[in-house]
Each structure stands twice: as C-alpha cells, then as structure tokens.
Design an enzyme around this catalytic site. Sequence first.
Site, PDB file in Angstrom:
ATOM      1  N   GLY A 155       0.833  -1.188   0.000  1.00  0.00           N
ATOM      2  CA  GLY A 155       0.000   0.000   0.000  1.00  0.00           C
ATOM      3  C   GLY A 155       0.870   1.241   0.000  1.00  0.00           C
ATOM      4  O   GLY A 155       2.022   1.213  -0.429  1.00  0.00           O
ATOM      5  N   ILE A 157       2.388   2.830   2.438  1.00  0.00           N
ATOM      6  CA  ILE A 157       3.605   2.702   3.225  1.00  0.00           C
ATOM      7  C   ILE A 157       4.570   1.723   2.568  1.00  0.00           C
ATOM      8  O   ILE A 157       5.773   1.966   2.506  1.00  0.00           O
ATOM      9  CB  ILE A 157       3.266   2.281   4.667  1.00  0.00           C
ATOM     10  N   ARG A 178      -2.147  -8.597  -2.154  1.00  0.00           N
ATOM     11  CA  ARG A 178      -3.348  -9.304  -2.626  1.00  0.00           C
ATOM     12  C   ARG A 178      -3.493  -9.224  -4.137  1.00  0.00           C
ATOM     13  O   ARG A 178      -4.054 -10.107  -4.772  1.00  0.00           O
ATOM     14  CB  ARG A 178      -4.595  -8.723  -1.936  1.00  0.00           C
ATOM     15  N   ARG A 234       1.200  -3.773  12.476  1.00  0.00           N
ATOM     16  CA  ARG A 234       0.487  -3.954  13.735  1.00  0.00           C
ATOM     17  C   ARG A 234       1.156  -5.097  14.477  1.00  0.00           C
ATOM     18  O   ARG A 234       1.606  -6.076  13.863  1.00  0.00           O
ATOM     19  CB  ARG A 234      -1.000  -4.247  13.505  1.00  0.00           C
ATOM     20  N   GLU A 263       0.931  -4.657  23.200  1.00  0.00           N
ATOM     21  CA  GLU A 263       1.481  -3.347  23.541  1.00  0.00           C
ATOM     22  C   GLU A 263       0.751  -2.698  24.716  1.00  0.00           C
ATOM     23  O   GLU A 263      -0.481  -2.719  24.741  1.00  0.00           O
ATOM     24  CB  GLU A 263       1.375  -2.462  22.290  1.00  0.00           C
ATOM     25  N   HIS A 281       7.043   2.275  19.472  1.00  0.00           N
ATOM     26  CA  HIS A 281       5.998   2.695  18.535  1.00  0.00           C
ATOM     27  C   HIS A 281       6.207   4.144  18.085  1.00  0.00           C
ATOM     28  O   HIS A 281       5.369   5.021  18.304  1.00  0.00           O
ATOM     29  CB  HIS A 281       4.609   2.532  19.167  1.00  0.00           C
ATOM     30  N   GLY A 283       6.539   5.057  14.890  1.00  0.00           N
ATOM     31  CA  GLY A 283       6.241   5.144  13.461  1.00  0.00           C
ATOM     32  C   GLY A 283       5.827   6.518  12.961  1.00  0.00           C
ATOM     33  O   GLY A 283       6.335   7.007  11.950  1.00  0.00           O
TER      34      GLY A 283
END
Length: 314
Positions: A155, A157, A178, A234, A263, A281, A283
């Site tokens: 996607g 990212i 996919r 995730r 988390e 985390h 990001g």
Amino acid sequence: MKLLITRPLPKTVLAAARARFDVTARESTLPMTPAELRTALRDYDAVLPTLRDMFSAEVFADVPRPKAKLLANFGVGFNHIDTKAAAAHGIFVTNTPGAVTDATADIAVTLLLMTARRAGEGERILRAGQWQGWHPTQLLGSPVSGKTVGIIGMGRIGRAIAKRCHHGFDMEVIYHNRSATDAGVPARQAALSDVLRADFVVIAVPGGPATRHLINAEALAQMTPHGILINISRGDVVDETALAAALLSGQIAGAGLDVYESEPEITPALLTMQNVTLLPHLGTAVLETRTAMGMMAVANLIAFQDGQALPNLV
C-alpha cells in the site's frame, strides 16, 4: 456538537477542533477505560479516539442507543474499533490515511539499518562503559546495499519503503500483495514464501483478523538464517512467541520491531536479545505528521457536522 478527544494532541489540532466544536479533551496518555468508552458513546456527539481505545462489539452492545454518530479515528489503523458493530449502531468511522506514510516508512528503514549494522547493540555497549575502542572484528553486521528486500503489503507505506530501499540502497525489491500494483520502483510481485526468503522482510500490512499471526512459526521457518524481519504494521501480525523462538534458535538473524502483540507489554525473551531492535511505537512520531493526522481527523469531523461526504470513511 460535543466532541471528546481521547488523548493529548498537538496544540494546532486542539485549536482547530475547539474553533468548531464543544471539546472535552482527556489529559491522560493512556487508553480509555471500559467505563470511559461507554460514557463516550453515550454522552458525546462524536469521538476522536486513537490506538488502543478499544471500541469492541461488547462496548457498543452496552450502549444500544448511542448519542455518538462518528468515531474520527486518529491514525490510519482502526482495528481497535469494531466497524461492523459501529455501523450496526449507526456510527460512522473515519481514519487518517496518507498523513502517516513517510514517517512510518522512515522508521522501517531506521529499524532495517539499526538491526543490520547492530547499532542498538553498539550503543548499549558504549553507554554501559564497556567499549574498549575500535578493532577489526568489532560488531560486524550485515550489509544493506545491493541486498533484497521483501515487502509484505504494497500500500502507501509499502511503496514508500520500496522507494527508499531502491533509490537509497540499490536494493532489489520483491513484494507480496493481494493484487499486482505499481510499486513506484522496479519490483517483482511474488508468493509469500518467496518474499520471506529475502535478505530483509518488512511487514506493512493492515491489522485485523485477516492478518493476525500472518508471520507465525511456519512463516518464520521459510526465512533464511541470515534474514532480518522488520515490523512497522500492527503488533499482532507477528506471533511474538514464535519470533522469539526463531531468534533464539538462530533460525533467523535478527528483527526490528516498532509495534507489539500486547502493547505496551513485550514478550520478555525479546528484551534480552542483542540481535533485536525495539522501538516504542515511533512510526508516526514527528510533530508535522501528528499534526497532519489530527487536522485530517478534524476535517472528517467538520465534514460530518456540515452534512458533507466524509473524506476518509472506512
């Protein structure tokens, strides 16, 4: 319109929200409690929640006639919200795609470089006062330039990561998705088993039931002994227990993680391993990015208030 903002946000975002709404802003940086979640649905017209504010089916079931009609999520991931239950209760859900792309891709490359070049291990040695100076066999790591990166999920990212790896390090890019897509750089779509055999495997898929434990013991067994796994998607996409076992046995060479299965709790074995880079985390942890995310969430709220189409309906 009464709006609940569940966590502290950049000042610019709060000012924009307060200019249009009757805002209640929680000061806690922790997720909402079960009682707070139910109160949010019952007492506010809209909620601006974020990661780990667990709007589960059970929460919605306990508030059968909610006042809230919109959950304007702060973040692109929304697997903490049961969207089917929300829809059944007449509640729209929006998110903030696009705003997080570059910052998250940067963290993926940070983890890749840190793990490959043993940077975290080196810093720990230096800070502990254990460094005795340069020598020819000190902390020999893995090269990055010219190697193969396998990206799982192509996607926004995933494409940004591919761009950095191709142009920055002349890496060969293969990906599993996919469907075939334009990666923006020379890249080859491949089966998951082929992508797992890359020198570096970067996970960039959405969260949710379909991807939970996508990287399990079976998948890890398909990686090479020199392979390094990077996860910026995730936490529950990776079975952390299986990952710890694969690292301990030498089945794979290393891992870099920015997200975790439970988390903020982390599988204890991972904390003791020198070949694992662990970030808290980070990001999207850039002021410009977090501000853009917040302004996108506010734009979704304003569109809802004005009766317009929601820009980022999920």
